[in-house]
Design a protein around this motif. Sequence first.
Motif, PDB file in Angstrom:
ATOM      1  N   ILE A 250       9.376  -4.365 -24.723  1.00  0.00           N
ATOM      2  CA  ILE A 250       8.428  -3.580 -23.921  1.00  0.00           C
ATOM      3  C   ILE A 250       7.637  -4.573 -23.084  1.00  0.00           C
ATOM      4  N   SER A 251       7.939  -4.609 -21.786  1.00  0.00           N
ATOM      5  CA  SER A 251       7.549  -5.723 -20.924  1.00  0.00           C
ATOM      6  C   SER A 251       6.375  -5.424 -19.993  1.00  0.00           C
ATOM      7  N   PRO A 252       5.562  -6.457 -19.719  1.00  0.00           N
ATOM      8  CA  PRO A 252       4.468  -6.306 -18.764  1.00  0.00           C
ATOM      9  C   PRO A 252       4.862  -6.640 -17.328  1.00  0.00           C
ATOM     10  N   CYS A 253       6.078  -7.189 -17.104  1.00  0.00           N
ATOM     11  CA  CYS A 253       6.394  -7.665 -15.750  1.00  0.00           C
ATOM     12  C   CYS A 253       7.890  -7.632 -15.454  1.00  0.00           C
ATOM     13  N   PRO A 254       8.265  -7.630 -14.154  1.00  0.00           N
ATOM     14  CA  PRO A 254       9.683  -7.577 -13.779  1.00  0.00           C
ATOM     15  C   PRO A 254      10.452  -8.854 -14.080  1.00  0.00           C
ATOM     16  N   SER A 255       9.777  -9.997 -14.159  1.00  0.00           N
ATOM     17  CA  SER A 255      10.507 -11.240 -14.408  1.00  0.00           C
ATOM     18  C   SER A 255      11.151 -11.239 -15.793  1.00  0.00           C
TER      19      SER A 255
ATOM     20  N   PRO B 113       0.810  -1.224   0.000  1.00  0.00           N
ATOM     21  CA  PRO B 113       0.000   0.000   0.000  1.00  0.00           C
ATOM     22  C   PRO B 113       0.842   1.271   0.000  1.00  0.00           C
ATOM     23  N   TYR B 114       2.149   1.130   0.287  1.00  0.00           N
ATOM     24  CA  TYR B 114       3.023   2.302   0.377  1.00  0.00           C
ATOM     25  C   TYR B 114       3.957   2.417  -0.833  1.00  0.00           C
ATOM     26  N   HIS B 115       3.781   1.528  -1.814  1.00  0.00           N
ATOM     27  CA  HIS B 115       4.586   1.541  -3.039  1.00  0.00           C
ATOM     28  C   HIS B 115       6.086   1.480  -2.734  1.00  0.00           C
ATOM     29  N   ALA B 116       6.420   0.652  -1.757  1.00  0.00           N
ATOM     30  CA  ALA B 116       7.818   0.515  -1.350  1.00  0.00           C
ATOM     31  C   ALA B 116       8.556  -0.546  -2.156  1.00  0.00           C
ATOM     32  N   LYS B 117       7.829  -1.372  -2.881  1.00  0.00           N
ATOM     33  CA  LYS B 117       8.460  -2.383  -3.728  1.00  0.00           C
ATOM     34  C   LYS B 117       8.471  -1.864  -5.168  1.00  0.00           C
ATOM     35  N   LYS B 118       9.606  -1.964  -5.790  1.00  0.00           N
ATOM     36  CA  LYS B 118       9.785  -1.443  -7.140  1.00  0.00           C
ATOM     37  C   LYS B 118      10.402  -2.506  -8.052  1.00  0.00           C
ATOM     38  N   ALA B 119      10.372  -2.241  -9.334  1.00  0.00           N
ATOM     39  CA  ALA B 119      10.977  -3.147 -10.312  1.00  0.00           C
ATOM     40  C   ALA B 119      12.076  -2.413 -11.075  1.00  0.00           C
ATOM     41  N   LYS B 120      13.239  -3.008 -11.134  1.00  0.00           N
ATOM     42  CA  LYS B 120      14.312  -2.452 -11.947  1.00  0.00           C
ATOM     43  C   LYS B 120      13.936  -2.619 -13.423  1.00  0.00           C
ATOM     44  N   ARG B 121      14.220  -1.630 -14.221  1.00  0.00           N
ATOM     45  CA  ARG B 121      14.013  -1.739 -15.655  1.00  0.00           C
ATOM     46  C   ARG B 121      14.829  -0.645 -16.339  1.00  0.00           C
ATOM     47  N   ASP B 122      14.870  -0.682 -17.646  1.00  0.00           N
ATOM     48  CA  ASP B 122      15.589   0.326 -18.419  1.00  0.00           C
ATOM     49  C   ASP B 122      14.617   1.414 -18.850  1.00  0.00           C
TER      50      ASP B 122
ATOM     51  N   PHE C  96      11.945  -2.189 -21.313  1.00  0.00           N
ATOM     52  CA  PHE C  96      11.168  -1.042 -20.853  1.00  0.00           C
ATOM     53  C   PHE C  96       9.831  -1.517 -20.300  1.00  0.00           C
ATOM     54  N   ALA C  97       9.331  -0.852 -19.283  1.00  0.00           N
ATOM     55  CA  ALA C  97       8.035  -1.199 -18.703  1.00  0.00           C
ATOM     56  C   ALA C  97       6.907  -0.603 -19.542  1.00  0.00           C
ATOM     57  N   ILE C  98       5.860  -1.377 -19.717  1.00  0.00           N
ATOM     58  CA  ILE C  98       4.691  -0.876 -20.452  1.00  0.00           C
ATOM     59  C   ILE C  98       4.179   0.416 -19.827  1.00  0.00           C
ATOM     60  N   LYS C  99       4.146   0.465 -18.498  1.00  0.00           N
ATOM     61  CA  LYS C  99       3.591   1.648 -17.834  1.00  0.00           C
ATOM     62  C   LYS C  99       4.449   2.889 -18.062  1.00  0.00           C
ATOM     63  N   ASP C 100       5.735   2.725 -18.359  1.00  0.00           N
ATOM     64  CA  ASP C 100       6.597   3.874 -18.655  1.00  0.00           C
ATOM     65  C   ASP C 100       6.395   4.357 -20.095  1.00  0.00           C
ATOM     66  N   ILE C 101       6.154   3.425 -20.991  1.00  0.00           N
ATOM     67  CA  ILE C 101       5.984   3.754 -22.413  1.00  0.00           C
ATOM     68  C   ILE C 101       4.593   4.307 -22.703  1.00  0.00           C
ATOM     69  N   TYR C 102       3.616   3.835 -21.948  1.00  0.00           N
ATOM     70  CA  TYR C 102       2.201   4.080 -22.249  1.00  0.00           C
ATOM     71  C   TYR C 102       1.814   5.557 -22.442  1.00  0.00           C
ATOM     72  N   PRO C 103       2.163   6.483 -21.532  1.00  0.00           N
ATOM     73  CA  PRO C 103       1.679   7.874 -21.699  1.00  0.00           C
ATOM     74  C   PRO C 103       2.101   8.500 -23.018  1.00  0.00           C
ATOM     75  N   ALA C 104       3.372   8.360 -23.384  1.00  0.00           N
ATOM     76  CA  ALA C 104       3.840   8.939 -24.648  1.00  0.00           C
ATOM     77  C   ALA C 104       3.246   8.196 -25.834  1.00  0.00           C
ATOM     78  N   LEU C 105       3.083   6.883 -25.698  1.00  0.00           N
ATOM     79  CA  LEU C 105       2.540   6.076 -26.790  1.00  0.00           C
ATOM     80  C   LEU C 105       1.142   6.538 -27.176  1.00  0.00           C
ATOM     81  N   ILE C 106       0.302   6.773 -26.174  1.00  0.00           N
ATOM     82  CA  ILE C 106      -1.074   7.215 -26.437  1.00  0.00           C
ATOM     83  C   ILE C 106      -1.084   8.544 -27.188  1.00  0.00           C
ATOM     84  N   SER C 107      -0.180   9.427 -26.809  1.00  0.00           N
ATOM     85  CA  SER C 107      -0.103  10.739 -27.461  1.00  0.00           C
ATOM     86  C   SER C 107       0.280  10.608 -28.930  1.00  0.00           C
ATOM     87  N   TYR C 108       1.268   9.786 -29.211  1.00  0.00           N
ATOM     88  CA  TYR C 108       1.712   9.597 -30.598  1.00  0.00           C
ATOM     89  C   TYR C 108       0.681   8.834 -31.428  1.00  0.00           C
ATOM     90  N   MET C 109      -0.088   7.957 -30.787  1.00  0.00           N
ATOM     91  CA  MET C 109      -1.125   7.234 -31.527  1.00  0.00           C
ATOM     92  C   MET C 109      -2.166   8.190 -32.093  1.00  0.00           C
TER      93      MET C 109
END
Length: 427
Positions: free
Chosen positions: A192-197, A55-64, A217-230
């Motif tokens: 462009i990945s959906p998960c940390p594994s 609930p505190y968003h203390a767990k994160k995933a490493k990604r590029d 790259f995480a989907i959630k990182d790509i998503y905002p810019a992707l929607i704009s370019y679409m």
Amino acid sequence: MNSYGNSVYLLESQCKGCTNCIKHCPTQAIRVRNGRAVITPEFCIDCGECIRICPYHAKKAKRDFIDMIRNYEYSVALPAPSLYAQVNRLEDINILLTALKRMGFDDVYEVSAAAELISEESRKYVESHKENWPLISTACPTVVRLIQVRFPNLVEHLLPLITPAELAADLAKKRASERTGIPYERIGAFFISPCPSKVTAKREPIGHEESNIDGVFAIKDIYPALISYMREVIDEPEELMIGGKIGISWGSTGGEAGGLLSDSYLAADGIENVIRVLEDLEDDKFSPDLQFIELNACNAGCVGGVLTVENPFAAKAKLANLRKYMPVSGAHSANALPYSPDWTSEVTYQPVFELGQTMKESMEKMQQIETLCEQFPGLDCGCCGAPTCKALAEDIVRGIARKEDCIHILKKYIHKLSDDISKLNGV
């Protein structure tokens, strides 16, 4: 023991020391010590459940991150099929693929196209290796890691083929090199990945020594810019799609198994259900005629990964609707693979949970654990920082915890100490 670099990590500044994560970790890899969560790396399988539940968003995933593409002379995006399920009312995949090019990639190569090739190879392998039925899918790195550390008797059932993302990266680089003349090693392939594994699988490839993928790259990182370019390319998309219905179906539960064109399969999603299936398989509860088992650690399959943005069940419905009017297979899949996608290195059991160096030592420590468990109340309250009383007993035997970490034992100890002091004072 092989090294294993986890992608899930703890951001200590945001951790409040609650016990939500320890209760949901499928391998009991998390403890709460000194008011903060602690992840035991060798126990962690990068399922991302702690990221999902914290609930505190203390767990994160490493990604590029996307700036990484500047390190290469030519860059290719490798969109996972689950990416298509994040977008509302997507009717033409070419719009999404063209938008990826507008974001800075020089080219796009669909992982779904490679998935169709792997489906063909899987059909051949399953048919020719009846002695290993049921074969277990190796598309989900979390499931493979889980089997490695917890189900040693099932390692021989793993389907020894590289993942679609790995194959897509290799084929994309070769295609780009042929088209441009740029050397293979100066071309970057980015999944462009959906998960940390999947991030972990890039650093620690399954079944081969070195990954073909240069960044994840995480989907959630790509998503905002992707929607704009679409929105910009909606009226003028390039013809980039090479995948078909079979490949895109890999994004949700049952898609990979469906690509085998056989009814003798089982498909399950959600890490708890995956564990239940593996336990039943280990106990020989399934028919000997069962050919294939598809397991996805995330609910609804890859569309439910923790690095996505859409509700997994809504995303699954979107994917089903998108593929409704697509060809069964893309033209690309009609071409034979130029090489075998078989594993080139062995995947073995990783005995991370063993208590001792020898069988005798392990048996002695198991007896100590049973003795300790008899002293604990069996409430599995988590107040000690371990998920269960048995987990605390194991930690004590390993030398990383004390009996007094159990508040019930501590309470008895304090009462006894108070009684002793009272007797000494003649009260």
